[in-house]
Design an enzyme around this catalytic site. Structure first.
Site, short mmCIF file in Angstrom:
data_model
loop_
_atom_site.label_atom_id
_atom_site.label_comp_id
_atom_site.label_asym_id
_atom_site.label_seq_id
_atom_site.Cartn_x
_atom_site.Cartn_y
_atom_site.Cartn_z
CD GLU A 8 -0.88 -2.63 1.79
OE1 GLU A 8 -2.63 -3.18 2.25
OE2 GLU A 8 -0.69 -2.57 1.78
CB CYS A 67 -0.82 -0.08 5.35
SG CYS A 67 0.87 -1.03 4.89
#
Length: 160
Positions: free
Chosen positions: A59, A90
């Site tokens: 991510e 993330c």
């Protein structure tokens, strides 16, 4: 296509990124794509072990790529498709990037079953600072506040 058909299409691409990363021995089994107006603006897979960067989660890599491509530090109107429910780091990065949606395939429990268990981080966040496993000490607050004052007084800053 309907939104759920687009979601399935792009989640499959995120999973394909994860598969590529595993096959190329780049890092863990995680991939992400970032989409705006049904077009990919960023993508990434986990690169932790190949780059020796513990922050190179799929991510985060995809956010960096998308922000560069859209020339902005925010991802307004974007959807992040990720092969697994985001870890705490993330998730924080995603919230800072401010996309419109998150779509994920596997759960954090699925990840824990293959030894990617982030529960210890969730547990640490809940603890008072003195009780956390990594000793944390505050020093130089007054000196640090001088930079905050400088920022607060700056008239031409780019807020985010």
């Amino acid at each position: 296509m309907t939104q759920s058909e687009w979601d399935l299409h792009f989640i499959k691409l995120a999973i394909a990124r994860a598969t590529k990363g595993v096959k190329n021995e780049e890092g863990g089994p995680f991939g992400a794509v970032i989409v705006k107006d049904n077009k990919i603006v960023g993508e990434g897979n986990n690169l932790v072990t190949s780059t020796n960067d513990p922050t190179a989660h799929a991510e985060v890599v995809a956010i960096r790529n998308a922000c560069k491509n859209v020339n902005s530090f925010q991802l307004d109107g974007c959807t992040i498709y990720t092969s697994c429910e985001p870890c705490p780091m993330c998730l924080g990065a995603i919230y800072w990037a401010r996309p419109s949606r998150i779509v994920y395939a596997c759960t954090k429990q699925d990840a824990a079953k293959i030894d990617f268990d982030d529960q210890f981080i969730y547990d640490e966040i809940e603890l008072p600072i003195p009780q956390r496993k990594i000793p944390t000490v505050q020093v130089g607050r007054e000196e640090g506040l001088s930079v905050f004052r400088l920022w607060a007084e700056k008239e031409d800053k780019t807020e985010y």
